[in-house]
Every structure is written in structure tokens, then in C-alpha cells.
Design a protein around this motif. Structure first.
Motif, short mmCIF file in Angstrom:
data_model
loop_
_atom_site.label_atom_id
_atom_site.label_comp_id
_atom_site.label_asym_id
_atom_site.label_seq_id
_atom_site.Cartn_x
_atom_site.Cartn_y
_atom_site.Cartn_z
N TYR A 1 -5.35 -3.25 -2.05
CA TYR A 1 -5.51 -3.79 -3.66
C TYR A 1 -6.34 -3.01 -4.46
N LEU A 2 -7.25 -2.66 -3.88
CA LEU A 2 -8.26 -1.84 -4.87
C LEU A 2 -7.43 -0.40 -5.21
N MET A 3 -6.79 0.08 -4.40
CA MET A 3 -6.06 1.39 -4.65
C MET A 3 -4.82 0.92 -5.79
N ASN A 4 -4.32 -0.50 -5.47
CA ASN A 4 -3.24 -0.61 -6.63
C ASN A 4 -3.86 -1.08 -8.07
N ASP A 5 -5.03 -1.61 -7.73
CA ASP A 5 -5.74 -1.78 -9.38
C ASP A 5 -5.92 -0.65 -10.00
N LEU A 6 -6.61 0.38 -9.07
CA LEU A 6 -6.76 1.73 -9.88
C LEU A 6 -5.60 2.16 -10.34
N SER A 7 -4.38 2.25 -9.59
CA SER A 7 -3.04 2.63 -10.24
C SER A 7 -2.67 2.05 -11.55
N VAL A 8 -2.99 0.78 -11.59
CA VAL A 8 -2.60 0.12 -12.77
C VAL A 8 -3.30 0.44 -13.88
N HIS A 9 -4.68 1.21 -13.72
CA HIS A 9 -5.55 1.57 -14.60
C HIS A 9 -5.31 3.11 -14.98
N GLY A 10 -4.28 3.96 -14.40
CA GLY A 10 -4.04 5.00 -14.64
C GLY A 10 -5.21 6.00 -13.81
N GLN A 11 -5.71 5.62 -12.64
CA GLN A 11 -6.75 6.33 -12.00
C GLN A 11 -6.19 6.80 -10.63
N ARG A 12 -6.77 7.56 -9.94
CA ARG A 12 -6.12 8.20 -8.78
C ARG A 12 -5.95 6.84 -7.86
N SER A 13 -5.12 6.88 -6.82
CA SER A 13 -4.97 5.82 -6.04
C SER A 13 -4.01 6.54 -4.99
N VAL A 14 -4.39 6.23 -3.76
CA VAL A 14 -3.42 6.97 -2.39
C VAL A 14 -3.30 5.61 -1.43
N PRO A 15 -2.40 5.87 -0.51
CA PRO A 15 -1.78 4.90 0.40
C PRO A 15 -3.06 4.57 1.60
N ILE A 16 -2.99 3.50 1.92
CA ILE A 16 -3.93 2.89 3.11
C ILE A 16 -2.93 2.51 4.09
N ILE A 17 -3.48 2.90 5.29
CA ILE A 17 -2.64 2.64 6.52
C ILE A 17 -3.92 1.94 7.37
N ASN A 18 -3.53 0.86 7.92
CA ASN A 18 -4.46 0.00 8.70
C ASN A 18 -4.32 0.29 10.11
N ALA A 19 -5.24 0.88 10.89
CA ALA A 19 -5.38 1.12 12.16
C ALA A 19 -6.03 0.41 12.83
N GLY A 20 -6.16 -0.93 12.50
CA GLY A 20 -6.85 -1.72 13.19
C GLY A 20 -7.98 -2.62 12.44
N SER A 21 -7.88 -3.75 12.07
CA SER A 21 -8.98 -4.37 10.96
C SER A 21 -9.41 -5.40 11.79
N GLY A 22 -10.60 -5.54 12.13
CA GLY A 22 -11.30 -6.80 12.65
C GLY A 22 -10.24 -7.09 13.67
N ALA A 23 -10.34 -8.67 13.71
CA ALA A 23 -9.30 -9.35 14.84
C ALA A 23 -7.94 -9.83 14.12
N ASP A 24 -7.94 -9.21 12.71
CA ASP A 24 -6.63 -9.60 12.07
C ASP A 24 -5.42 -8.89 12.76
N GLU A 25 -4.93 -7.67 12.38
CA GLU A 25 -3.77 -6.98 13.11
C GLU A 25 -4.17 -5.63 13.28
N HIS A 26 -3.24 -5.01 13.94
CA HIS A 26 -2.97 -3.51 14.62
C HIS A 26 -1.57 -3.17 14.31
N PRO A 27 -1.07 -3.18 13.01
CA PRO A 27 0.44 -3.00 12.86
C PRO A 27 1.10 -1.72 13.40
N THR A 28 0.31 -0.71 13.61
CA THR A 28 0.80 0.55 14.13
C THR A 28 1.00 0.51 15.57
N GLN A 29 0.15 -0.34 16.23
CA GLN A 29 0.06 -0.48 17.73
C GLN A 29 1.66 -1.28 17.90
N ALA A 30 1.67 -2.24 17.16
CA ALA A 30 3.00 -3.02 17.35
C ALA A 30 4.33 -2.12 17.05
#
Length: 422
Positions: A164-193
């Protein structure tokens, strides 16, 4: 849907700037996953990869096709050279502040296959966070130097907040890059799935290797009797055994398998609050009208037969002792874990086609899969780990909009040989 954010234990402002930064996204974090997916896309493509719920069955098929093309091109020097030049002008940051071996090396190898230049931070003690820099400032700094951030963190929802931070930066014309979650707390691990599903896709594809340069309906096993099991991932009984409540890989894979009609998910776990399925996953699967069974043993009866004999695939997990608290010790000591360990005798009763998967690492002390089973043709876990390299390369190619170039090159390479069949 996502679980609501936990209420603070005491009134007053968050204790640190990191916590204040996370609190800014509380309303967006609390939305159902389905309400978030559009915000994580760009021009109809995945931009940030945070949840397994972002992957439709069609997207999974497309990524598998790209992964298959990459692995075939990689068998020959000309194909390797093409792939290495594909993204040689792009840079990736691997920001891994939670211990990892397989996921880190798999992503590193995937980047190298596609020619991406990689840098890493694996210990926050070597970063400016030791000087008081916040994690959000670190991410913004990385986005100044790199075209993609692959991150693994012990902090729940940090990867999502950074997207969301990256998206907000993009809205304001600032540099923004993709984020890939490689494991976040106990939430999810989408690329393992993602690699788990890719392994199942290949296992349940039955073409003879000679039929295609992919050579591997990669899970093709000569002489294996599939019986009445259908081709593909739909209409099957999938077993999950072990630490269901704390296993983020289980959560992510279960939601992906919910994309396929007629599947039945069986969760085999001790009747303990910490280990059995969490309510949020139970609700999300119920919302998808998925048939869910919860049993306490691999010998429990399902449709009149023991569960171990009913599975079309079995996903084993270790008990994640690193999450234990001192208060857990007494209640865990009363559990008979023998019901959650595979043995050669149990495997001998499984269906001949049923693959055994494990997200690794396996625990030599707990012994959920003893090494005597490794030679069984149904043991897919080492192949599963290798598959992660290919499917993560496919995901990177998709996010960086290079999968079309791979498909064109693949078709051109094999067209004249008349070996490729779509």
C-alpha cells in the motif's frame, strides 16, 4: 476474509514509529481479501504478490505454463542465454529479516535464471535499522535502488502494508516498485503455495514425456495407476497433517485449492487451540463452499475408509515449536503425536498416485516424515522444492511483464521441430 487486527492491550499511542506506520493502514488491512485484490494489480496483471487469494485458477495455469517453458529453455545453452539477457537491466532486493534457507535461495536462483541483478539484506543488524531507521524508510530506500523488493518478515502484515505504501507513492508520482511477500508473520506464504500447486499440477498431468518438449508432465511416473482420479487438480481429496493453526503454508495452499471445483480438504491435527485450524480459514473456506473435514488421526474414518487411504494427495507439516510459549509446554506434553507422523506402513496403504508434499524444513526430532520414505515414488517434497525455483522465476517474469517474451521465444524455438503442442 482476513482476521480483524488485534485490539491493543492497553490504551495510548503505539510504542514505536514502526507500529505507528502500520496503524496507518489498519482500515485497509482489515478488509476482506477479495476487496484488496484490485489494489494489488496493474493493467490486469499482478503488481504486488501478497496473498494466495490473488491467484485465480486461470492465473495458476498461466504461471505453470511459463514455468514449464522456462525449465525447457534452461536445458540448452541458447535458451539459458536468452533467459539471462531477458531482465539483465533490472535489479531485485531480497529483504529477508526472518531466517530462511529454501525460500531465499529459491528466489535468488529464480532471479539469476532471468538475469536479474540481486542484492540482499538478511540481518537487520547490518542495516540502518540499528541506527533507528524504520522499516518503512528502509523499504522506500530500497525502492530507490531496485526494481523489485522480495521480502520475508516475522511481522504480520508488513508486506501488505509496504504494498500500500508503494501504491500511495505511485499516486503522488513518486518512485514505486512491486512487493512480493516471501512470508509475513503467521499470515500467508503465497509463493510457497504457488510451488505446491505447481507440483500438484505436474503430478496430476499424465502425458507421456515424449509427447512434448516439456518432457515432464513432470510428474509423470511410468506404471503409476491413477485409477478413477481425474486429470488436473479438481475433484480430489487433499489431506493436510500436523500444525494446521500456525502453518501459513497450509493456509495459503488451502485457499488455492479452493479455486478448483469438487475438492474436499481434510485437516488432520490434534484437538488443541494452537494446532487446529483457525476460525478465519474455516470461514474463508466455508464462503467458497469447500467441503472441509477436521479429524484427529490419519486413521480416522472418511466415507468408511481410513483417511490415509482416501487422500489423493497428502501435505505433511512439522509442529512449529518456535511459536511455543512457556504456557504451551504442559498442554503440548499431553498430546500423542504418533498419530501425526508418517510411517512406511502408512504410506504403503496410500493410493498409488497420491503425492506426499512437505513445505520443509522437516523436523528430524519430530519425525513427521522419516527418511525411509524418501525413495518412495510418491515422495515429492524434494522435487517440490526444485519446482519452487521455476515457478518463482515465472512469477517474477509475470510481475515484470516478461512472460510474453518467454512465450514468443519458446514457440519460435520449438515451432520448426513440431514438438510443441498447446
Amino acid at each position: 476474509m482476513s482476521e480483524p487486527l488485534p485490539a491493543p492491550e492497553s490504551p495510548g499511542p503505539p510504542a514505536s514509529q514502526d507500529e505507528r506506520d502500520l496503524s496507518l493502514y489498519a482500515d485497509r488491512l482489515a478488509r476482506p481479501v477479495i476487496a484488496k485484490t484490485a489494489e494489488l494489480q496493474l493493467n490486469g496483471r499482478l503488481r504486488h504478490v501478497i496473498f494466495s487469494g490473488q491467484f485465480s485458477a486461470a492465473t495458476l495455469d498461466d504461471l505453470a505454463e511459463t514455468a514449464n517453458q522456462i525449465r525447457v529453455l534452461s536445458k540448452h545453452r541458447a535458451g539459458q542465454d536468452f533467459l539471462r539477457n531477458l531482465l539483465s537491466h533490472r535489479r531485485a532486493m531480497l529483504y529477508f529479516t526472518q531466517p530462511s534457507t529454501r525460500t531465499f535461495l529459491s528466489f535468488m536462483a529464480a532471479c539469476q535464471i532471468l538475469g536479474l541483478t540481486c542484492n540482499e539484506v538478511r540481518d537487520p543488524q547490518t542495516s540502518s535499522e540499528t541506527k533507528g531507521e524504520t522499516r518503512f524508510d528502509s523499504i522506500r530506500m530500497f525502492s530507490s535502488y531496485f526494481d523489485l523488493i522480495i521480502m520475508r518478515s516475522p511481522i504480520a502484515r508488513l508486506a501488505e502494508s509496504c504494498a500500500y505504501l508503494m501504491n500511495d507513492l505511485s499516486v503522488h508520482g513518486q518512485r514505486s516498485v512491486p512487493i512480493i511477500n516471501a512470508g509475513s508473520g503467521a499470515d500467508e506464504h503465497p509463493t510457497q503455495a504457488l510451488l505446491d500447486v505447481y507440483t500438484l499440477q505436474r503430478t496430476f498431468a499424465r502425458e507421456e514425456p515424449a509427447d512434448t518438449p516439456l518432457g515432464a508432465s513432470p510428474g509423470f511416473r511410468p506404471g503409476v495407476a491413477f485409477g478413477s482420479a481425474s486429470n488436473g487438480l479438481a475433484g480430489k481429496t487433499y489431506g493436510f497433517c500436523g500444525d494446521i493453526g500456525r502453518g501459513r503454508t497450509v493456509r495459503s495452499l488451502a485457499m488455492l485449492l479452493a479455486e478448483y471445483p469438487g475438492n474436499r480438504l481434510v485437516f488432520v491435527t490434534p484437538d488443541h487451540d494452537k494446532l487446529r485450524m483457525r476460525d478465519d480459514l474455516r470461514r474463508r473456506l466455508a464462503d467458497r463452499n469447500v467441503t472441509v473435514l477436521e479429524v484427529d488421526s490419519l486413521e480416522a474414518q472418511i466415507d468408511g475408509v481410513p483417511a490415509i487411504e482416501a487422500f489423493d494427495a497428502l501435505y505433511m507439516t512439522r509442529v512449529q515449536k518456535e511459536h511455543d510459549t512457556p504456557e504451551d509446554a504442559e498442554s503440548f506434553a499431553a498430546i500423542d503425536y504418533s498419530a501425526y507422523r508418517l510411517t512406511p506402513a502408512l504410506v504403503a496403504r496410500m493410493k498409488a498416485h497420491a503425492p506426499i508434499l512437505h513445505p520443509f524444513p522437516r523436523d528430524q526430532h519430530f519425525g513427521e516424515i522419516p527418511p525411509e520414505i524418501d525413495a518412495d515414488p510418491r515422495a515429492m517434497y524434494f522435487r517440490q522444492a526444485r519446482n519452487g525455483m521455476w515457478i518463482r522465476a515465472a512469477l517474477l517474469a509475470h510481475v515484470l511483464d516478461a512472460d510474453g517474451a518467454i512465450a514468443r521465444h519458446f514457440h519460435h524455438t520449438y515451432r520448426e521441430q513440431h514438438e510443441y503442442s498447446s
